[in-house]
Design an enzyme around this catalytic site. Structure first.
Site, mmCIF file in Angstrom:
data_model
loop_
_atom_site.group_PDB
_atom_site.id
_atom_site.type_symbol
_atom_site.label_atom_id
_atom_site.label_comp_id
_atom_site.label_asym_id
_atom_site.label_seq_id
_atom_site.Cartn_x
_atom_site.Cartn_y
_atom_site.Cartn_z
ATOM 1 N N GLY A 102 0.832 -1.190 0.000
ATOM 2 C CA GLY A 102 0.000 0.000 0.000
ATOM 3 C C GLY A 102 0.867 1.241 0.000
ATOM 4 O O GLY A 102 2.044 1.193 0.376
ATOM 5 N N CYS A 108 5.145 -6.138 1.917
ATOM 6 C CA CYS A 108 5.497 -4.721 2.013
ATOM 7 C C CYS A 108 4.689 -4.048 3.124
ATOM 8 O O CYS A 108 4.883 -4.353 4.288
ATOM 9 C CB CYS A 108 5.317 -4.043 0.657
ATOM 10 S SG CYS A 108 6.073 -2.407 0.553
ATOM 11 N N TYR A 109 3.773 -3.151 2.787
ATOM 12 C CA TYR A 109 2.916 -2.537 3.808
ATOM 13 C C TYR A 109 2.202 -3.607 4.619
ATOM 14 O O TYR A 109 2.031 -3.473 5.840
ATOM 15 C CB TYR A 109 1.898 -1.618 3.124
ATOM 16 C CG TYR A 109 0.921 -0.945 4.072
ATOM 17 C CD1 TYR A 109 1.204 0.307 4.606
ATOM 18 C CD2 TYR A 109 -0.287 -1.559 4.413
ATOM 19 C CE1 TYR A 109 0.305 0.933 5.468
ATOM 20 C CE2 TYR A 109 -1.182 -0.952 5.269
ATOM 21 C CZ TYR A 109 -0.888 0.298 5.793
ATOM 22 O OH TYR A 109 -1.783 0.907 6.651
ATOM 23 N N HIS A 169 8.628 -7.403 -2.856
ATOM 24 C CA HIS A 169 7.431 -7.718 -3.650
ATOM 25 C C HIS A 169 7.679 -9.010 -4.430
ATOM 26 O O HIS A 169 8.247 -8.985 -5.536
ATOM 27 C CB HIS A 169 7.102 -6.574 -4.603
ATOM 28 C CG HIS A 169 6.533 -5.376 -3.929
ATOM 29 N ND1 HIS A 169 5.186 -5.213 -3.693
ATOM 30 C CD2 HIS A 169 7.147 -4.293 -3.388
ATOM 31 C CE1 HIS A 169 4.982 -4.068 -3.063
ATOM 32 N NE2 HIS A 169 6.151 -3.493 -2.860
ATOM 33 N N GLU A 204 5.553 -10.685 -6.002
ATOM 34 C CA GLU A 204 4.625 -10.814 -7.126
ATOM 35 C C GLU A 204 5.157 -10.215 -8.419
ATOM 36 O O GLU A 204 4.587 -10.461 -9.493
ATOM 37 C CB GLU A 204 3.276 -10.174 -6.777
ATOM 38 C CG GLU A 204 3.257 -8.649 -6.733
ATOM 39 C CD GLU A 204 3.700 -8.057 -5.399
ATOM 40 O OE1 GLU A 204 3.438 -6.863 -5.172
ATOM 41 O OE2 GLU A 204 4.304 -8.797 -4.588
ATOM 42 N N SER A 254 -19.420 -8.800 -29.670
ATOM 43 C CA SER A 254 -18.905 -7.459 -29.932
ATOM 44 C C SER A 254 -17.720 -7.473 -30.881
ATOM 45 O O SER A 254 -17.297 -6.423 -31.351
ATOM 46 C CB SER A 254 -18.469 -6.815 -28.610
ATOM 47 O OG SER A 254 -17.354 -7.497 -28.082
ATOM 48 N N GLY A 255 -17.164 -8.654 -31.143
ATOM 49 C CA GLY A 255 -15.962 -8.745 -31.946
ATOM 50 C C GLY A 255 -14.719 -8.963 -31.122
ATOM 51 O O GLY A 255 -13.655 -9.287 -31.650
ATOM 52 N N ASP A 296 -13.529 -11.449 -25.310
ATOM 53 C CA ASP A 296 -14.357 -11.767 -24.145
ATOM 54 C C ASP A 296 -15.721 -12.311 -24.550
ATOM 55 O O ASP A 296 -16.149 -13.370 -24.079
ATOM 56 C CB ASP A 296 -14.541 -10.526 -23.259
ATOM 57 C CG ASP A 296 -13.220 -9.923 -22.817
ATOM 58 O OD1 ASP A 296 -12.217 -10.667 -22.820
ATOM 59 O OD2 ASP A 296 -13.187 -8.731 -22.485
ATOM 60 N N SER A 297 -16.420 -11.593 -25.421
ATOM 61 C CA SER A 297 -17.742 -12.054 -25.833
ATOM 62 C C SER A 297 -17.634 -13.332 -26.657
ATOM 63 O O SER A 297 -18.499 -14.208 -26.580
ATOM 64 C CB SER A 297 -18.485 -10.968 -26.619
ATOM 65 O OG SER A 297 -17.825 -10.667 -27.836
ATOM 66 N N ALA A 298 -16.549 -13.459 -27.430
ATOM 67 C CA ALA A 298 -16.373 -14.663 -28.244
ATOM 68 C C ALA A 298 -16.196 -15.897 -27.367
ATOM 69 O O ALA A 298 -16.796 -16.948 -27.607
ATOM 70 C CB ALA A 298 -15.173 -14.498 -29.172
ATOM 71 N N LYS A 303 -7.939 -11.564 -18.020
ATOM 72 C CA LYS A 303 -7.894 -11.645 -19.480
ATOM 73 C C LYS A 303 -7.055 -12.817 -19.987
ATOM 74 O O LYS A 303 -7.466 -13.524 -20.915
ATOM 75 C CB LYS A 303 -7.354 -10.333 -20.056
ATOM 76 C CG LYS A 303 -7.192 -10.305 -21.565
ATOM 77 C CD LYS A 303 -8.523 -10.242 -22.290
ATOM 78 C CE LYS A 303 -9.097 -8.845 -22.222
ATOM 79 N NZ LYS A 303 -10.289 -8.702 -23.093
#
Length: 525
Positions: A65, A92-93, A184, A186, A238-239, A242-244, A381
């Protein structure tokens, strides 16, 4: 905390809760946990111990943070969290908060540590760092970003590593299974970071590797069938990927009960409409209704310049056309959407301040008659791309650059007109084409053009011009939650600029956006 979608399907998995203390990397922590094949969710630091306990977490991770634990109003955690009997890792924080709350000392060590730092192992047995096998004085590079540091660990903790300015860089209480790291793990700049997270998840917490995309597909199919039953569903294509993927996953679940509606808004990138119809009709065998509605969208957007108004108008028009297209399907009760986890976070979840409404979340009309099916609601994604590939979608769909639901409508600053769309579409083709020719497709998360609502003086062919500029935006990212501007080579930028000015009418200037996210967003609107 974002609710589970009925078709999400991850609730049966052991869950790691990432408590967000306002860190830039909270979402990246959650992604790294999932890369270890463990399901994770992000929750706000304001959640009570009872609320966290209701989620039955297998582990809790405190994020970093921007604040100091000593600053008035600094984010904290319900002390009852420490009594849940759940393993905790503070980063960290989060490590400083853990140490302070349990009686340790956090102070300013004289100077901060930012960037690559050498961490020295203390030689004490460490479950987190992989001891034994690492002797006293062994070192490894880690990534730091802090000013305060733990200078005295709480009772029961052992210091297992330090740096020049962090005397207690890694602290471990093996009995209570509480751990803190000042660095960190990550980020990619900590080479051993993922291994440390996996030791925490698999070794210390004993969580099995259950979160795989094959499992996600199987569970999502089951959940979709349970939700939809024998009814009909409509999916708006939508092309974008995600929608596909949402459509392909739903079709796998309910087959011919799904009808896809491709609403051609007139706001898509060049050639995408034809590719969508060909992919889903020919290769996927899905019933597809193609609604050509560009004129309706342009009419609705006439005179509108506010970006939120544009998003909501496009979202509502989208759904109204769905409803019209579904008029002959009397039992169409469900609308399938490609909502992703970052959409949920950014669109007003308690874990994050609302930045903008997403087409998949905040742009739907309140009186919509459909029930939502959101099979990707808990995915990032890159997970969606993996699911799409496993479902057999072609690479040109699965690897397509992210594209906003409102399309080019939010890449035009100002009024959306057919002429403005043609301008930004032509410039967008050039940007993506030049990036691809330079072999940088795999490095650039998104590269596109924005048409600004200003004009500037120029000289073309010995004549004075007064035309609009194109803003080129290219970013690198892993999940769209944070992004950095792409350091494109100067000769590539020169090629892009030269082609746009020479090939796109009405443009006399090209500029490059070098703003990261945060503080900016990827899209301009």
């Amino acid at each position: 905390m974002p609710p589970h979608s009925p078709a999400a399907g991850p609730v049966a998995h052991p869950t790691v809760l990432v408590v967000d203390f306002g860190a830039q990397y909270a979402q990246l922590i959650a992604r790294r946990v999932r890369e270890a094949q463990v399901y994770s969710e992000i929750v706000p630091h304001t959640a009570t111990a009872a609320e966290l306990a209701e989620r039955s977490p297998a582990a809790i991770i405190f994020s970093g943070g921007p604040a100091s634990v000593h600053v008035e109003g600094a984010p904290g955690i319900d002390p009852g969290v420490y009594e849940l009997g759940v393993p905790i890792l503070g980063i960290c924080y989060g490590s400083q908060l853990l140490a302070r709350d349990l009686g340790g000392q956090v102070d300013r060590s004289g100077r901060g540590e930012y960037g690559r730092t050498t961490m020295t192992h203390a030689g004490a047995p460490s479950e987190l760092l992989g001891d034994p096998g690492v002797g006293v004085g062994s070192t490894e590079p880690v990534w730091m970003s802090h000013f305060d540091a733990v200078v005295e660990p709480p009772e029961g903790f052992t210091v297992t590593a330090s740096t020049a300015d962090s005397p207690a860089a890694v602290i471990e209480d093996r009995q209570r299974r509480f751990y803190g790291v000042q660095h960190h793990p990550e980020v990619a700049h900590t080479p051993g970071g993922q291994a440390q997270l996996e030791r925490f998840l698999h070794g210390i917490c004993e969580i099995n590797s259950e979160w795989t995309m094959a499992n996600v597909i199987a569970e999502s199919i089951e959940a979709i069938r349970a939700q939809v039953g024998s009814a009909r569903a409509i999916c708006g294509l939508s092309g974008g990927v995600d929608s596909a993927v949402a459509a392909a996953l739903t079709q796998r679940a309910i087959g011919s009960q799904l009808t896809c509606v491709f609403v051609d808004t007139g706001l898509m990138r060049a050639g995408e409409g034809e590719q969508v119809t060909d992919t889903f009709r020919r290769t996927q065998g899905i019933e597809l209704i193609h609604e050509r509605a560009a004129d309706e969208f342009f009419e609705a957007l006439a005179g509108v310049t506010d970006p939120e108004d544009k998003r909501k108008i496009i979202g509502e028009k989208f759904v109204r056309i769905f409803e019209r297209a579904a008029g002959g399907i009397t039992d169409a009760r469900f609308l399938v959407q490609g909502t992703l986890y970052p959409d949920v976070i950014e669109s007003g979840s308690p874990t994050a301040a609302k930045i903008k409404s997403h087409h998949n979340v905040g742009g739907l009309p309140e009186d919509m008659t459909f029930e939502l099916v959101e099979p990707l609601r808990n995915l990032f994604k890159d997970e969606v791309r993996t699911v799409g590939a496993e479902l057999g979608l072609p690479p040109e769909i699965v690897q397509r650059q992210p594209f906003p639901g409102p399309g080019l409508g939010v890449r035009i600053v100002g009024e959306v007109t057919p002429e403005a769309v043609e301008t930004v579409r032509a410039a967008d083709v050039i940007v993506r084409d030049e990036i691809a020719k330079a072999g940088l497709d795999g490095e650039v998360w998104q590269g596109f053009a924005v048409l600004a609502d200003i004009r500037s003086v120029g000289v073309m062919g010995d004549e004075r011009t007064y035309a609009r500029p194109i803003i080129v935006r290219a970013v690198t990212s892993e999940d769209a939650m944070t992004a950095d501007w792409a350091r494109l080579p100067h000769d590539l930028l020169e090629s892009i600029s030269s082609r746009i000015v020479n090939e796109v009418p009405g443009v006399n200037r090209v500029v490059y956006d070098i703003t990261s996210k945060p503080p900016g967003t990827i899209e301009w609107e």
